[in-house]
Design an enzyme around this catalytic site. Sequence first.
Site, PDB file in Angstrom:
ATOM      1  N   HIS A  52       0.616 -15.091 -21.937  1.00 35.06           N
ATOM      2  CA  HIS A  52       0.083 -16.394 -21.565  1.00 35.06           C
ATOM      3  C   HIS A  52      -1.434 -16.292 -20.804  1.00 35.06           C
ATOM      4  CE1 HIS A  52       3.912 -18.361 -22.572  1.00 35.06           C
ATOM      5  NE2 HIS A  52       4.370 -17.360 -22.058  1.00 35.06           N
ATOM      6  N   ASN A  82      -6.723  -2.243  21.676  1.00 35.36           N
ATOM      7  CA  ASN A  82      -6.321  -2.599  20.379  1.00 35.36           C
ATOM      8  C   ASN A  82      -6.272  -3.963  20.410  1.00 35.36           C
ATOM      9  OD1 ASN A  82      -6.432   0.130  19.775  1.00 35.36           O
ATOM     10  ND2 ASN A  82      -4.052   0.487  19.499  1.00 35.36           N
ATOM     11  N   GLY A  83      -6.578  -4.798  19.053  1.00 34.24           N
ATOM     12  CA  GLY A  83      -5.965  -6.141  19.100  1.00 34.24           C
ATOM     13  C   GLY A  83      -7.414  -6.857  19.253  1.00 34.24           C
ATOM     14  N   TRP A 127     -10.535   1.252  14.058  1.00 38.28           N
ATOM     15  CA  TRP A 127     -10.694   0.576  12.731  1.00 38.28           C
ATOM     16  C   TRP A 127     -11.509  -0.727  12.770  1.00 38.28           C
ATOM     17  CZ3 TRP A 127      -8.563  -3.560   9.839  1.00 38.28           C
ATOM     18  CH2 TRP A 127      -8.477  -3.585   8.609  1.00 38.28           C
ATOM     19  N   LYS A 148      -0.130   1.159  -5.788  1.00 33.53           N
ATOM     20  CA  LYS A 148      -0.245   2.647  -5.398  1.00 33.53           C
ATOM     21  C   LYS A 148      -1.793   3.078  -6.063  1.00 33.53           C
ATOM     22  CE  LYS A 148       2.026   2.840  -3.066  1.00 33.53           C
ATOM     23  NZ  LYS A 148       2.920   2.280  -2.542  1.00 33.53           N
ATOM     24  N   ARG A 160      -2.989   6.420  10.546  1.00 32.23           N
ATOM     25  CA  ARG A 160      -3.002   4.916  10.423  1.00 32.23           C
ATOM     26  C   ARG A 160      -4.183   4.676  10.059  1.00 32.23           C
ATOM     27  NH1 ARG A 160       0.399   2.593  14.992  1.00 32.23           N
ATOM     28  NH2 ARG A 160      -1.262   1.285  15.158  1.00 32.23           N
ATOM     29  N   GLU A 213      -4.677   1.276  -4.531  1.00 28.16           N
ATOM     30  CA  GLU A 213      -4.782   1.918  -3.012  1.00 28.16           C
ATOM     31  C   GLU A 213      -5.421   3.240  -2.719  1.00 28.16           C
ATOM     32  OE1 GLU A 213      -1.695   0.988   0.319  1.00 28.16           O
ATOM     33  OE2 GLU A 213      -0.631   1.316  -1.295  1.00 28.16           O
ATOM     34  N   GLU A 273       4.421  -2.486  -7.814  1.00 26.51           N
ATOM     35  CA  GLU A 273       4.315  -1.387  -6.991  1.00 26.51           C
ATOM     36  C   GLU A 273       3.472  -0.330  -7.590  1.00 26.51           C
ATOM     37  OE1 GLU A 273       4.903  -0.888  -3.875  1.00 26.51           O
ATOM     38  OE2 GLU A 273       5.075   1.126  -3.679  1.00 26.51           O
ATOM     39  N   CYS A 330      -6.461   0.647  14.624  1.00 26.77           N
ATOM     40  CA  CYS A 330      -6.735   1.308  15.572  1.00 26.77           C
ATOM     41  C   CYS A 330      -5.651   1.828  16.530  1.00 26.77           C
ATOM     42  CB  CYS A 330      -7.407   0.325  16.893  1.00 26.77           C
ATOM     43  SG  CYS A 330      -8.615  -0.648  16.251  1.00 26.77           S
ATOM     44  N   LYS A 346      -2.688   2.447   7.865  1.00 29.62           N
ATOM     45  CA  LYS A 346      -1.109   2.353   7.618  1.00 29.62           C
ATOM     46  C   LYS A 346      -0.492   1.412   8.177  1.00 29.62           C
ATOM     47  CE  LYS A 346       2.652   4.673   6.314  1.00 29.62           C
ATOM     48  NZ  LYS A 346       2.854   4.598   4.735  1.00 29.62           N
TER      49      LYS A 346
HETATM   50  C1  AGP Z   1       1.827   0.280   0.805  1.00 29.19           C
HETATM   51  O1  AGP Z   1       1.412   1.346   0.026  1.00 29.19           O
HETATM   52  C2  AGP Z   1       0.605  -0.389   1.596  1.00 29.19           C
HETATM   53  N1  AGP Z   1      -0.126   0.610   2.424  1.00 29.19           N
HETATM   54  C3  AGP Z   1       0.792  -1.569   2.383  1.00 29.19           C
HETATM   55  O2  AGP Z   1       1.023  -2.421   1.184  1.00 29.19           O
HETATM   56  C4  AGP Z   1       2.100  -1.821   3.298  1.00 29.19           C
HETATM   57  O3  AGP Z   1       3.264  -1.530   2.450  1.00 29.19           O
HETATM   58  C5  AGP Z   1       1.866  -3.177   4.177  1.00 29.19           C
HETATM   59  O4  AGP Z   1       1.062  -3.195   4.660  1.00 29.19           O
HETATM   60  C6  AGP Z   1       3.398  -3.288   4.903  1.00 29.19           C
HETATM   61  O5  AGP Z   1       3.492  -2.267   5.817  1.00 29.19           O
HETATM   62  P1  AGP Z   1       4.875  -2.263   6.680  1.00 29.19           P
HETATM   63  O6  AGP Z   1       5.858  -1.888   5.399  1.00 29.19           O
HETATM   64  O7  AGP Z   1       4.625  -1.235   7.684  1.00 29.19           O
HETATM   65  O8  AGP Z   1       5.158  -3.734   7.160  1.00 29.19           O
END
Ligand code: AGP
Length: 606
Positions: free
Chosen positions: A503, A98-99, A72, A484, A27, A487, A480, A2, A601
Amino acid sequence: MCGIFGYIGSKRATPILIDGMRRLEYRGYDSTGIAIKDGDISIFKKVGKVSEMRSILPLNIQGTSGIGHTRWATHGGVTDANAHPHASASGDVVIVHNGIINNSRLLRASLMAQGIELKSETDSEALAHMIEIELAIDDDPEAAVRRALQKAVGTWGLCVLFKNHDLIVVARNGSPLVIGKGDGETFISSDGPTLSEFTDRVVYLEDGDIAVVTATSIKRSSLKGDSKKVEVTVLEKSWGEAELGAYEHFMLKEIHEQPDALRHCISGRLDRVRGNGRLGGLRLSPSDLAKVPHVRLIGCGTALNAAEIGQLLIEKLARIPAVTHIASEFRYNEPVINPNALHFVISQSGETADTLSAVKEIQLKGGQVHGVINVVGSTIARQCRQGVYIHSGPEQSVASTKAFSNMVAALTMFALQVGRSRSTSKERGQEIIHGLQQIPHLIEEYLENQGPIMEAVELVKNAKSVFFLGRGLSAPVAKEGALKLMEVAYIPCLAYPAGEMKHGPIALLEEGSPIIFIVPNDHVKEKTVSAIHESKARGAKIILIHEEGDDISLEGDVNIAIPKVHSLLSPLLTVVPLQLIAYHTAITLGHDVDRPRNLAKSVTVE
Ligand code: AGP
């Protein structure tokens, strides 16, 4: 997650709110709304994008104060009714929040028992009604918000608009809120960097703060009612541009920004003569560093993957134990905190709730925490008060790319600095510094000649699942790459250290299963070759990330060459083709690459 944007001044509030909310879009959100005070308070809200909400706005709303929200969903489905703002029964009090209000079920039940009709399923709406009930007592907006919040349990970034008062009351508890001071106008945002387009003077609120904001004044107090000093901070000019420019998507733009982002990160932080890192913000002398018993690194998602690379580098260069922790698990695992140890929390946004909780837990137990953070002035950065800004510039794409590289670079410099205070020789230090300084140029070289990325995309785009395998420093890079692709392309991915394949995970291989192997020219390369053979023998198709000129390329079905790189710095190069594979796969599949479904985000709820 949010987002909140608010305005009070002498200009028309609507275009300013829309502009602010557009800057919050990255975000992640599912519905939007604004409330404008023009005599009465009018509310416009809708499921969908800011542009869709804009299309339902009448052209002639003239009010000069208002509040906007990008939602959100947490409590209640994605519906117009659940979108914010929410109004009290009379419509005289309107809030955006928010929250999460944890005791909202009780609060809602009590409101309904008083005959109040709730129009949404949200936890937030209760606050609007509660404030109105309190306002009836003394018509004091600040006191009404204070009394209402004293009955709430949970987290809030809250903005309240009142029909009969020319002010906005804001409150913060566990969810960020920043006030921007303009000339005869005041802005409010849940995301500090969005304010830089409007003003460079900001006031950060602390948890438990309430502030009364007018066009020309800010009055700050605590939830208990004690008045507090208003401290204005001048925002540094960010070197990065938050606009798309010539790129079609932020993710692609940010992948291409990595060379410059890295230059900003390492600039002035390397001492070539002494072969040492120079991270002043750590506030640690060489003798402090020499006494560190161990290092813990904590983060989520991409930040966690960067932390794992940092962990390996610290052990290699500094010869002290280093451990990585998932932030969301950390405080629930009853961690034993050694006050002499170093704790690094890594976060792009500096707002991630899980990571912030870990910081508080460590501090509560007497430990010292350093932030490795991108967003200047963010909650985690301010909570740690020491650490390293990674200087990536604004990162808009939900899928983090350039922040990952800069986190790795910052942790490399730290590993070097501790290493030099202990066992690493000056010559080795100089060699690593030379290697680091080459990286931006090497990434540029690679980006000019990316290799057969689209052939890799062809292999993965319709796959049931994709494996990412690497060893040593390439194992977190594999994670990583998998994160990606999951996501943005929504393809199930598994990442393993290559030696672990036999394994168990190997059972999943079928004829044609794609596997991405990350194999730079390091001391574990030959070991990875065995895993490649085992996989090929079971029909897997191999996408190989390797150094140019390496005859390991004979092993791959699709071979993507990166320039030759110092073996300790290979993650900064090998990750780039993985980012490109994820980006192009998502685009080929027609996905919204910058705003992947269900993701936000900055994840400000636990
Ligand atoms: C990364 O591509 C993601 N969107 C997510 O995993 C992100 O890295 C994670 O939420 C941590 O965010 P931050 O670095 O803002 O703490």
